[in-house]
Scaffold this active site. Structure first.
Site, PDB file in Angstrom:
ATOM      1  N   GLY A 123       0.866  -0.860   0.140  1.00 27.60           N
ATOM      2  CA  GLY A 123       0.346   0.090  -0.210  1.00 27.60           C
ATOM      3  C   GLY A 123       1.020   0.979  -0.286  1.00 27.60           C
ATOM      4  O   GLY A 123       1.752   1.447  -0.335  1.00 27.60           O
TER       5      GLY A 123
ATOM      6  N   ASP B 238      12.641 -10.035  -0.137  1.00 25.35           N
ATOM      7  CA  ASP B 238      12.650  -8.818  -1.233  1.00 25.35           C
ATOM      8  C   ASP B 238      13.367  -7.736  -1.312  1.00 25.35           C
ATOM      9  O   ASP B 238      12.813  -6.663  -1.396  1.00 25.35           O
ATOM     10  CB  ASP B 238      10.860  -8.394  -1.419  1.00 25.35           C
TER      11      ASP B 238
END
Length: 575
Positions: free
Chosen positions: A269, A382
Site C-alpha cells: 500500500g 525481497d
C-alpha cells in the site's frame, strides 16, 4: 476466408496426403477470428460471441457465421458522455472481470502494481480494458480490442470498462446483498470487539504507549507467519510489546493522508510522511484495502521487525489496528530509498565510490544480522534497491519485511507454492522450484551490488546490449577482460579501481546459478574487506543470455506492421 498453413506428405500408393502439422490447429487460433470486441471460445457453439455490453456490428452476417465485422458497444461510457459535455457526472463506469482469458493484442505495457494499474485505467477515459500478471506487469488497452479468447482453464483476468447501466438487476441485487452482508459482519465484529475490550480493560492496567498484540493459529488467522508448505509446531506466536498509535493521531500527522505527503507506493500500500504532535517525523505505511495478501504481510512484518535491532535495518516505531485500518509506523528516512539516488542522473553524483562501498557493506552487514546474528533466522525474500532506505548520512537500512520468512531450528531451506519477490532479483531455484534459503538473499544482494557499481537497473537492458541482462552484460565484459566498462562513470576513479573490481568479482560470485556456489553473507563481508584474499573464479550466471529478443515495452503501438499473419501468439502463460 481464413487459411491454414500445412505441411503434408504423400507417398506412392497413398490415397490421401498425411498432414504432418498445421498452423493454426483450432479455429480460435486464427488472428481476430471474432472481429473487434468479439471473444472466441473453442468449446462453445457458435465459437464467437460479443463481449458483455457489446452487440454484433452486422447481425445478419454474424448469424450466418461470418464474425469478421465484430461487435460494437451498446451503451456509451459515462466518462465519454461527461467528456463530450452531453451529460453531467453520474455513476462512474465499472470494470467487468472476465476470467481465463487470452488478453487482446496490442497492449500497452508498464511496470505498475496491480492497484496502480487499475487506478490508472479508471482515471483515463481512453483506457477500455486492463489486465495484470505478476510476471509481466500491467497491461492496458486504448482503442479496439482484437483477438480475445476464452479458455476453460488458465489465461488471465481481463477487466473490461463498461457503463454502470450495463450491470443487470440481478447483479446489482447480488452486490447489494454482498455489501449488506459485509456491513453486517463488520458491525457485529465491532460490537463484539467493543464488549471484549470493555471486559478485558477492567482486568489490566492501561500502559502508556502500547499494548501487546496476539496472533492466532496458522490456519485461522493471517497474522501467523507465511509457513507455506512446511507447517510449524507453534500454535501461537506472541508479539513483543509494541507501541500502538491511534488512527486519529496518524491521520493528523499525515494531514489526512494527503497526497502531498505520499512518499511511495508498494504492493502493501502507500507510504506517507508524517509529523507527530511532539515534532518527531515518521513514515506511515498504510495497508491497502484492495491488497489481497496485505493483512498477512502486515502481521508478518510486525512480528519480524519488532524483534530486530540493527543499525542497517529500518526501525519500527509502532503500529495501528483500528477497524479496517492497518498501519505501520517507521522512523522517517529523509533520503528515501537507494533507487531514488542510484538511477537519477543528478542525485547519483552524490554517491561517490566511498559512499557506495559503505552502502554495499552496510546492506551486507544487515543481511548477515538477519541470517546469523539475530535471535531469529530470517530470509528477507525481497531485497532490492527500492527496499533499501538511506538515512541523513546516506547509510543504508533494509526495509519492507512483508515477504520475510523466519527459519526455525536447524532449517536451512524451505519450499513454497507462493513465490514472492521482484523479477530480476529472484534466484533461479526460487523462481523455478519455489526453494529459498539464505543463498536466495545472497543472490538478490549480488544483483543489487552490480546495480550499485554500474548505476544501472538489472531490468534496463531490454532492446540493447544484445538483449543481455545486467548479469549477462557483466559476464560478457568479465570474459572480454573489459570489466571497467561496467563501472558507472560517476565513480570511475583509478585510485579505487582495485576495490571496485573486487566488488564486481564478489557480485558475480553471489549470482551463481547454483546456491552451493554462492558465498554466505558472512563470507561476503570478509571478501569485501579483503579478509579473504583469494576469490574463486565465477561461473556463468543464470539469465545471462536470451535466445530470443522480445521488445517488452512497446511505446509505439501504432507503428505500421511489416507483415500480416493470422496466427496469434499473445497468450499470457507461465513457463
Amino acid at each position: 476466408m481464413m487459411e491454414k498453413l500445412e505441411q503434408t506428405r504423400w507417398e506412392h500408393g497413398m490415397e490421401d496426403r498425411i498432414v504432418l502439422w498445421s498452423v493454426p490447429k483450432f479455429d480460435c487460433e486464427f488472428y481476430g477470428r471474432c472481429g473487434l470486441f468479439g471473444s472466441c471460445n473453442a468449446q462453445a457453439s457458435p465459437i464467437c460471441s460479443c463481449l458483455r455490453g457489446f452487440e454484433p456490428n452486422n447481425p445478419e452476417e454474424w448469424n450466418r457465421g461470418n464474425w469478421t465485422s465484430g461487435c460494437i458497444r451498446m451503451k456509451s461510457l459515462q466518462c465519454e458522455r461527461v467528456k463530450s459535455g452531453s451529460e453531467a457526472a453520474g455513476q462512474n463506469d465499472v470494470f467487468l472481470k472476465l476470467g481465463n482469458m487470452k488478453v487482446p493484442d496490442l497492449a500497452q505495457w508498464s511496470r505498475l502494481t496491480e492497484i496502480e494499474c487499475k487506478d490508472r485505467c479508471l482515471t483515463n477515459c481512453s483506457c477500455i480494458a486492463y489486465a495484470y500478471n505478476s510476471g509481466i506487469g500491467c497491461m492496458s488497452w486504448i482503442g479496439d480490442l482484437i483477438d480475445v479468447q476464452e479458455f476453460s482453464t488458465g489465461g488471465s483476468d481481463l477487466y473490461i470498462r463498461m457503463a454502470y447501466s450495463e450491470i443487470d438487476g440481478n447483479h446489482r441485487r447480488k452486490v447489494i446483498v454482498m455489501v449488506s452482508a459485509v456491513i453486517g459482519t463488520i458491525a457485529s465484529a465491532m460490537i463484539c470487539a467493543l464488549l471484549t475490550w470493555r471486559f478485558t480493560s477492567k482486568h489490566r492496567a492501561r500502559k502508556e504507549g502500547g499494548e501487546k498484540l496476539h496472533s492466532d493459529t496458522n490456519e485461522k488467522h493471517p497474522s501467523f507467519l507465511d509457513r507455506d508448505m512446511t507447517g510449524d509446531s507453534r500454535d501461537h506466536v506472541k508479539l513483543q510489546e509494541l507501541p500502538l498509535f491511534s488512527l486519529e493521531s496518524l491521520t493528523a500527522a499525515t494531514d489526512g493522508f494527503d497526497l502531498s505527503n505520499k512518499l511511495g507506493q508498494g504492493g502493501f500500500g502507500p507510504v506517507y510522511k508524517g509529523k507527530l504532535s511532539d515534532g518527531k517525523e515518521i513514515a506511515v505505511k498504510r495497508l491497502s484495502r484492495a491488497s489481497g495478501q496485505g493483512l498477512k504481510e502486515f502481521m508478518n512484518e510486525v512480528e519480524v521487525i519488532s524483534k530486530l535491532q540493527h543499525r542497517n535495518l529500518v526501525r519500527l516505531l509502532g503500529c495501528c489496528v483500528e477497524g479496517e485500518e492497518k498501519l505501520l509506523v517507521y522512523e522517517y528516512m529523509p533520503n528515501k530509498s537507494l533507487d531514488a539516488f542510484l538511477y537519477d542522473p543528478l542525485r547519483k553524483q552524490l554517491l561517490d565510490w566511498k559512499k557506495r562501498f559503505n552502502i554495499i557493506e552496510g546492506i551486507c552487514r544487515g543481511l548477515l544480522y538477519l541470517h546469523r546474528d539475530s535471535r531469529l533466522r530470517i530470509i528477507h525474500r525481497d531485497l532490492k534497491a527500492s527496499n533499501v532506505l538511506l538515512d541523513p548520512e546516506l547509510k543504508p537500512k533494509i526495509s519492507d519485511f512483508g515477504a520475510a520468512r523466519i527459519f526455525g531450528g536447524d532449517e536451512d531451506q524451505a519450499n513454497t507454492i507462493r513465490v514472492v519477490g521482484t523479477y530480476g532479483y529472484i534466484s533461479p531455484e526460487y523462481a523455478m522450484e519455489g526453494r529459498f534459503s539464505e543463498k536466495s538473499d545472497v543472490y538478490s544482494f549480488g544483483v543489487l551490488l552490480l546495480e550499485i557499481v554500474s548505476g544501472r537497473r538489472n531490468t534496463s537492458f531490454y532492446g540493447n546490449e544484445q538483449a543481455l541482462s545486467l548479469l549477462g552484460f557483466a559476464w560478457k565484459l568479465w570474459n572480454e577482460g573489459n570489466i571497467s566498462a561496467l563501472v558507472d562513470p560517476a565513480i570511475s576513479d583509478p585510485s579505487s579501481q582495485v576495490e571496485i573490481f573486487r566488488c564486481i568479482h564478489v557480485g558475480l560470485l553471489c549470482v551463481q546459478e547454483f546456491p552451493e556456489d554462492r558465498p554466505t553473507a558472512s563470507t561476503v563481508v570478509s571478501m569485501l574487506n579483503s579478509e579473504i584474499s583469494y576469490l574463486a573464479t565465477p561461473k556463468q550466471p543464470p539469465f545471462a543470455e536470451r535466445k530470443h529478443h522480445f521488445n517488452e515495452e512497446r511505446p509505439h503501438q501504432n507503428e505500421e506492421k511489416c507483415s500480416i499473419n493470422y496466427v496469434t501468439v499473445t497468450v499470457v502463460d507461465g513457463r
